[in-house]
Design a protein around this motif. Structure first.
Motif, PDB file in Angstrom:
ATOM      1  N   UNK A  10      54.749  42.575  28.506  1.00  0.00           N
ATOM      2  CA  UNK A  10      54.186  43.508  29.499  1.00  0.00           C
ATOM      3  C   UNK A  10      53.168  42.745  30.345  1.00  0.00           C
ATOM      4  N   UNK A  11      53.655  41.736  31.079  1.00  0.00           N
ATOM      5  CA  UNK A  11      52.766  40.826  31.801  1.00  0.00           C
ATOM      6  C   UNK A  11      51.884  41.563  32.800  1.00  0.00           C
ATOM      7  N   UNK A  12      52.467  42.464  33.600  1.00  0.00           N
ATOM      8  CA  UNK A  12      51.680  43.147  34.631  1.00  0.00           C
ATOM      9  C   UNK A  12      50.574  43.992  34.002  1.00  0.00           C
ATOM     10  N   UNK A  13      50.901  44.717  32.948  1.00  0.00           N
ATOM     11  CA  UNK A  13      49.896  45.548  32.280  1.00  0.00           C
ATOM     12  C   UNK A  13      48.825  44.680  31.624  1.00  0.00           C
ATOM     13  N   UNK A  14      49.234  43.546  31.055  1.00  0.00           N
ATOM     14  CA  UNK A  14      48.286  42.639  30.401  1.00  0.00           C
ATOM     15  C   UNK A  14      47.217  42.177  31.384  1.00  0.00           C
ATOM     16  N   UNK A  15      47.663  41.674  32.549  1.00  0.00           N
ATOM     17  CA  UNK A  15      46.707  41.149  33.515  1.00  0.00           C
ATOM     18  C   UNK A  15      45.975  42.246  34.272  1.00  0.00           C
ATOM     19  N   UNK A  16      46.622  43.381  34.434  1.00  0.00           N
ATOM     20  CA  UNK A  16      45.933  44.502  35.087  1.00  0.00           C
ATOM     21  C   UNK A  16      44.780  45.001  34.223  1.00  0.00           C
ATOM     22  N   UNK A  17      45.013  45.119  32.922  1.00  0.00           N
ATOM     23  CA  UNK A  17      43.959  45.578  32.014  1.00  0.00           C
ATOM     24  C   UNK A  17      42.815  44.578  31.963  1.00  0.00           C
ATOM     25  N   UNK A  18      43.139  43.316  31.956  1.00  0.00           N
ATOM     26  CA  UNK A  18      42.093  42.297  31.922  1.00  0.00           C
ATOM     27  C   UNK A  18      41.314  42.288  33.239  1.00  0.00           C
ATOM     28  N   UNK A  19      42.031  42.431  34.355  1.00  0.00           N
ATOM     29  CA  UNK A  19      41.360  42.460  35.647  1.00  0.00           C
ATOM     30  C   UNK A  19      40.441  43.661  35.793  1.00  0.00           C
ATOM     31  N   UNK A  20      40.865  44.819  35.287  1.00  0.00           N
ATOM     32  CA  UNK A  20      40.034  46.022  35.347  1.00  0.00           C
ATOM     33  C   UNK A  20      38.747  45.829  34.550  1.00  0.00           C
ATOM     34  N   UNK A  21      38.862  45.257  33.363  1.00  0.00           N
ATOM     35  CA  UNK A  21      37.663  45.004  32.555  1.00  0.00           C
ATOM     36  C   UNK A  21      36.718  44.033  33.265  1.00  0.00           C
ATOM     37  N   UNK A  22      37.302  43.052  33.933  1.00  0.00           N
ATOM     38  CA  UNK A  22      36.467  42.088  34.649  1.00  0.00           C
ATOM     39  C   UNK A  22      35.713  42.774  35.787  1.00  0.00           C
ATOM     40  N   UNK A  23      36.399  43.609  36.553  1.00  0.00           N
ATOM     41  CA  UNK A  23      35.754  44.286  37.678  1.00  0.00           C
ATOM     42  C   UNK A  23      34.675  45.257  37.224  1.00  0.00           C
ATOM     43  N   UNK A  24      34.892  45.889  36.078  1.00  0.00           N
ATOM     44  CA  UNK A  24      33.927  46.870  35.578  1.00  0.00           C
ATOM     45  C   UNK A  24      32.836  46.242  34.715  1.00  0.00           C
TER      46      UNK A  24
END
Length: 525
Positions: free
Chosen positions: A153-167
């Motif tokens: 689930x590459x897109x979900x993996x990086x999306x979740x990590x990116x969201x945590x980074x932004x927040x």
């Protein structure tokens, strides 16, 4: 007395699992099996039916669906570990293996090795300061929570990590832990494993942390063992021989790797091809044998890198990395002696120093110990010399206050030659063409780490033709470069021909060139 309980993690090929378990237990050792729940139930039933009555075989209580890089791999390991500790109270060591692993030494040898050294064998290096992680994310493995699998689930993996980074949702690493990383294929003493389980019972926060860590099987045991066991009792290495390709994939071993595997300083190897039936049979018999003497040469990794790298020679398309402002002066002349046999070039250079006033240096881009003047540190290491090669050469010309300078290069250093020829109009090259017999090639293979002092005759027989072709290929690339002012000194030529080449290369009188061509023992090994 050493008794090993193998923690066997597997997910396919039930017949191979059954065979492996029987081979490992035939000499009195034990096996605790976790078979991935992603595999068909029928395969699991096949394994249970074949091994259920074996006294030295046990099974993890729960089958888990394991995903690469996920906590499930650690959880499966812990399940098999607990089953092993309960079923085998006399086991002194626990050794993690996969279905693709096989012993490359006898059980007698392995037991003696473990008995001789009261230590835990687990690769465990600093997570942040080491370069163990070659590609991909690093700190992000730890400081963000991972809920998805990067592979599935590459897109979900990086999306979740990116969201945590932004927040700004970075999480803290448990304060008392120094995160370590290394191979998951370890061998630990029973007391160490029991200490890890006791620690986990007291520290649920550590389990929560690693549960959301990416690829925890490379950090979990590596960190906790280092946390709980004195450093003097840890050997930061694995006893399982494994190699990786340039693309990060494990190297697979086949039938013709038997001798090479036995010569490595390891007890097991990964991965053995399922199709390598002969190799699997021979290794199974070996483990049950009473053989205790093995000629350890340890050339496996260097040999693999050498043999697989030949097809990529010359495929470098990186931009030049010299400093543009460091170009050499137009009137200065650089003389390059290129020779694979360094001692031959050094003899000639010594003679040149005796007969002329040309400043001459040996293999300054190959030998750390090459004699160089103090140039403010730029000369301190080989990487620095390569990185600042133009500046280095300019400073050497200035230091010797000379418009002529001679250096030696290996015949394989065509990248350096291309740079030097393109940098200045006045470059001359003297190629020394030597003859290579088998004795020299064997010695060369050992000097550069392609073979060990005790490499088998079979290994050398496979290596020498490739090595000879490699040396021939270096000469071909040198000739194909079509460098101007390219002279050749040949071992097979007479004094007159070699004197003519030296005269043209150095621009010295004929008598001086002849004296240089007659340098005593010039080509002698």
């Amino acid at each position: 007395m050493v008794k090993i309980a193998f923690i066997l993690l597997c997910h396919k090929d039930p017949q191979a699992v059954i065979q492996q378990a029987r081979q490992l237990t035939a000499v009195g050792d034990c096996v605790s099996i976790h078979f991935d729940a992603n595999a068909p139930r029928a395969e699991w039933d096949e394994i249970r039916a074949a091994l259920e009555g074996e006294p030295n075989v046990t099974f993890a209580r729960r089958r888990l669906r394991c995903g690469w890089g996920e906590w499930s791999l650690v959880e499966a390991s812990l399940g098999a570990i607990r089953a092993a500790l309960d079923a085998f109270p006399r086991a002194t060591h626990l050794y993690m293996v996969s279905g693709d692993c096989m012993a490359i030494k006898s059980a007698a040898y392995a037991h003696r090795r473990l008995a001789d050294e009261d230590a835990d064998f687990i690769e465990s290096v600093d997570f942040f300061d080491s370069d163990w992680i070659k590609t991909g994310i690093k700190e992000e493995r730890l400081v963000y929570r991972h809920y998805f699998n990067e592979r599935t689930a590459k897109r979900a993996f990086y999306a979740a990590m990116g969201l945590q980074r932004r927040l700004g949702l970075r999480r803290a690493i448990p304060r008392d832990l120094s995160i370590r990383i290394g191979s998951q294929w370890w061998c630990l003493r029973r007391g160490t494993v029991e200490a890890v389980l006791d620690f986990l019972a007291e520290r649920p926060d550590v389990v929560r942390f690693f549960r959301r860590t990416w690829i925890p099987d490379e950090t979990f045991f590596q960190t906790l063992v280092r946390h709980l066991v004195p450093e003097t009792q840890i050997r930061s290495r694995t006893l399982t021989f494994l190699m990786f390709t340039d693309y990060g994939m494990p190297v697979t071993f086949y039938n013709d790797h038997y001798d090479m595997l036995l010569s490595q300083d390891y007890l097991f190897a990964r991965k053995i091809s399922p199709e390598a039936k002969v190799l699997r049979t021979r290794l199974g018999r070996l483990y049950a044998s009473d053989r205790t003497e093995f000629a350890i040469s340890g050339e496996g990794r260097r040999l693999f890198q050498f043999l697989t790298g030949r097809g990529r020679v010359g495929q470098r398309f990186a931009p030049r990395f010299w400093e543009s402002e460091a170009s050499g002066a137009r009137e200065r002349e650089l003389l390059i002696v290129a020779c694979k046999k360094w001692h031959v070039a050094k003899r000639l250079v010594g003679s040149i120093k005796h007969h002329t006033n040309i400043p001459a240096l040996d293999y300054i881009f190959d030998e750390e110990s090459a004699e160089l003047p103090d140039l403010g540190g730029i000369q301190a290491t080989i990487p620095k010399r390569h990185r600042h090669r133009r500046t280095l050469m300019r400073m050497l010309f200035d230091f010797y206050d000379s418009d002529r300078l001679l250096i030696c290069l290996d015949t394989g250093s065509t990248d350096l030659m291309h740079d030097f020829f393109s940098d200045r109009p006045n470059v001359r090259l003297l190629e020394i063409e030597c003859q290579f017999d088998d004795a020299y090639l064997e010695g060369h293979a050992r000097r550069v780490g392609l073979a060990g002092a005790r490499s088998s005759a079979e290994t050398m027989a496979q290596l020498l033709p490739t090595l000879r072709n490699d040396l021939r290929g270096e000469v071909d690339r040198l000739r194909d470069a079509r460098f101007p002012a390219h002279y050749r000194l040949r071992q097979a030529s007479g004094v007159e021909q070699n004197a003519a080449a030296i005269e043209g290369f150095l621009s010295v009188p004929a008598a001086t060139a002849r004296a240089l061509a007659q340098t005593p023992n010039l080509f002698q090994d």
